[in-house]
Write an enzyme that holds these catalytic residues in place. Structure first.
Site, PDB file in Angstrom:
ATOM      1  N   THR A   1      -5.541  11.047   5.426  1.00 32.54           N
ATOM      2  CA  THR A   1      -5.124  10.433   4.164  1.00 32.54           C
ATOM      3  C   THR A   1      -6.390  10.174   3.353  1.00 32.54           C
ATOM      4  OG1 THR A   1      -5.379   8.173   4.961  1.00 32.54           O
ATOM      5  CG2 THR A   1      -3.215   9.178   5.315  1.00 32.54           C
TER       6      THR A   1
ATOM      7  N   LEU B   1      -6.128   9.450  14.458  1.00 31.77           N
ATOM      8  CA  LEU B   1      -6.567  10.242  13.301  1.00 31.77           C
ATOM      9  C   LEU B   1      -5.391  10.660  12.413  1.00 31.77           C
ATOM     10  CD1 LEU B   1      -9.252  12.629  14.837  1.00 31.77           C
ATOM     11  CD2 LEU B   1      -9.616  10.788  13.190  1.00 31.77           C
TER      12      LEU B   1
ATOM     13  N   GLY C   1      -0.664   7.893   1.217  1.00 37.40           N
ATOM     14  CA  GLY C   1      -0.889   7.898   2.665  1.00 37.40           C
ATOM     15  C   GLY C   1       0.299   7.432   3.496  1.00 37.40           C
TER      16      GLY C   1
ATOM     17  N   GLY D   1       0.830  -1.211   0.000  1.00 37.91           N
ATOM     18  CA  GLY D   1       0.000   0.000   0.000  1.00 37.91           C
ATOM     19  C   GLY D   1       0.856   1.249   0.000  1.00 37.91           C
TER      20      GLY D   1
ATOM     21  N   TYR E   1     -14.226  -2.956  10.725  1.00 30.74           N
ATOM     22  CA  TYR E   1     -12.861  -2.418  10.646  1.00 30.74           C
ATOM     23  C   TYR E   1     -12.158  -2.599  11.994  1.00 30.74           C
ATOM     24  CZ  TYR E   1      -9.006   0.840  10.041  1.00 30.74           C
ATOM     25  OH  TYR E   1      -7.749   1.399   9.980  1.00 30.74           O
TER      26      TYR E   1
ATOM     27  N   ASN F   1       1.304  -2.574   5.400  1.00 26.98           N
ATOM     28  CA  ASN F   1       0.555  -1.324   5.589  1.00 26.98           C
ATOM     29  C   ASN F   1      -0.795  -1.300   4.882  1.00 26.98           C
ATOM     30  OD1 ASN F   1       0.198   1.734   5.841  1.00 26.98           O
ATOM     31  ND2 ASN F   1       0.365   1.428   3.620  1.00 26.98           N
TER      32      ASN F   1
ATOM     33  N   PRO G   1      -2.166   3.793  14.664  1.00 22.16           N
ATOM     34  CA  PRO G   1      -2.440   5.227  14.517  1.00 22.16           C
ATOM     35  C   PRO G   1      -3.876   5.578  14.909  1.00 22.16           C
ATOM     36  CG  PRO G   1      -1.582   4.266  12.474  1.00 22.16           C
ATOM     37  CD  PRO G   1      -2.003   3.144  13.359  1.00 22.16           C
TER      38      PRO G   1
HETATM   39  C1  8X3 Z   1      -7.769   4.565  11.275  1.00 30.18           C
HETATM   40  C2  8X3 Z   1      -7.953   5.365  12.519  1.00 30.18           C
HETATM   41  O1  8X3 Z   1      -9.621   6.567  14.008  1.00 30.18           O
HETATM   42  O2  8X3 Z   1     -10.364   5.996  11.786  1.00 30.18           O
HETATM   43  O3  8X3 Z   1      -7.158   3.348  11.524  1.00 30.18           O
HETATM   44  O4  8X3 Z   1     -10.110   4.276  13.421  1.00 30.18           O
HETATM   45  S1  8X3 Z   1      -9.581   5.540  12.936  1.00 30.18           S
END
Ligand code: 8X3
Length: 344
Positions: free
Chosen positions: A190, A187, A15, A11, A155, A89, A185
């Site tokens: 990207t 916020l 980003g 990836g 997710y 990634n 991570p």
């Molecule tokens: C992305 C960060 O805050 O959108 O992995 O879950 S968040």
């Protein structure tokens, strides 16, 4: 002279992946860059060559395609085969649907990319590391893997899986010098959010309103740090957020004065038009407030239309406040979903 290390980044065309490519390139690593978008990969390669004279090998394939991944790695010239660092990634999310309402086909893509592809890449690359007695796997986890949040369940489950896969791999490799790192991570601004909102840029931009989000380059700093510390040090896990983020759902956002004025005027208009408004009963731990909001109004209408202070908002029960702070919706959340409200 020390041999230059090879880092393979999935990836890498945008980003965080692109940020990692840049950071490793400026530090003299040789790069194998994977992604689906060949044009973007070529642009990254060109930049890294011009700026840092980087040695870059492009390996475009869809990480979800296990056969393609296998064939691509097999196709690497001998001098590129001994990968020292694998940065897993590639990742994405589509939609903010509730678990009982989302699209299973989209979730297949999300699970295949974030979990199964990461596992397949690990399975393809790590045996070589074990044979050579050196290597480092850096997985891109997320704050989403620590706590679930509204509309993020699949997710969040994927990123919890990335944590478990990282921990499991670290256990399985404990008798080797190979290190395993999970970077989580918060916020980061990207293209990730644009994909999450199915191309709705305004909704994506709202995620980062009033806060200075991290960038792909910021996360690359942490990834590089984990890779560059002496080899007896294993950075197992790092949670990294903007200064004004505390958890996956608690973020402090600064309003801008001009926008505040517009919103205030908007509020005045709302109050004068209150005949058209619905009354909404909001329960706080201490009392119940009867507030006005237009039919189909947003939290913003409630907040400004009724001159609610941030402190008032915070007093609304913790779960509701979490909703209010939830970055994907912010003040644009419909009243009905932002707060547990009853029509009075
Ligand atoms: C992305 C960060 O805050 O959108 O992995 O879950 S968040």
């Amino acid at each position: 002279m020390m041999e230059k290390k090879i880092v393979l980044i999935t990836g890498a065309s945008s980003g965080i992946g692109e940020g990692c490519a840049r950071k490793f390139a400026m530090n003299g690593y040789r790069l194998i860059l994977n992604g689906r978008n060949v044009e973007k990969l070529n642009a990254v390669k060109k930049e890294l060559l011009e700026k840092y004279g980087a040695d870059v090998y492009l390996l475009p394939f869809d990480v979800r395609d296990r056969q393609a991944a296998h064939a691509a790695l097999e196709s690497l010239p001998e001098e590129w085969k001994a990968v020292d660092i694998l940065v897993n990634n590639a990742g994405l999310v589509i939609g903010v649907d509730k678990e009982h309402e989302g699209n299973l086909d989209e979730w297949d893509i999300v699970i295949d990319t974030n979990v199964k592809a990461l596992l397949a890449m690990t399975r393809l690359v790590v045996p070589g590391m074990v044979e050579r007695g050196r290597g480092h796997v850096i997985n891109m986890g997320s704050i989403a893997g620590d706590y679930a949040y509204p509309g993020g369940s699949v997710y969040c489950a994927c990123k919890a899986a990335v944590k478990a896969l990282s921990d499991g791999l670290r256990i399985d490799l404990v008798d080797t010098p190979i290190r395993v790192t999970n970077i989580k991570p918060g916020l980061v601004e990207t293209n990730f959010s644009v994909v999450r909102f199915r191309g709705n840029r305004e909704a994506a931009d709202n995620v980062y309103k009033g806060i200075r989000p991290l960038t792909g380059d910021d996360i690359a700093e942490v990834v590089y740090f984990a890779a560059a510390v002496p080899e007896h040090i294993q950075i197992a896990e790092v949670l990294v957020m903007p200064a004004n983020q505390a958890t996956g759902t608690i973020v402090s956002r600064k309003q801008n004065l001009y926008k505040d004025m517009i919103n205030f005027l908007f509020g005045v208009l709302l109050l004068t038009g209150s005949l058209l408004a619905q009354n909404v009963c909001v329960s706080t731990p201490k009392t119940s407030l009867v507030l006005s909001a237009p039919e189909g109004g947003t939290l913003r209408h409630l907040y400004y239309g009724n001159r609610l202070s941030e402190a008032d908002l915070q007093n609304i029960s913790a779960a509701e406040a979490n909703h209010a702070a939830y970055p994907e919706y912010g003040l644009n959340a419909p009243v009905e979903t932002a707060l547990a409200v009853k029509h009075a």
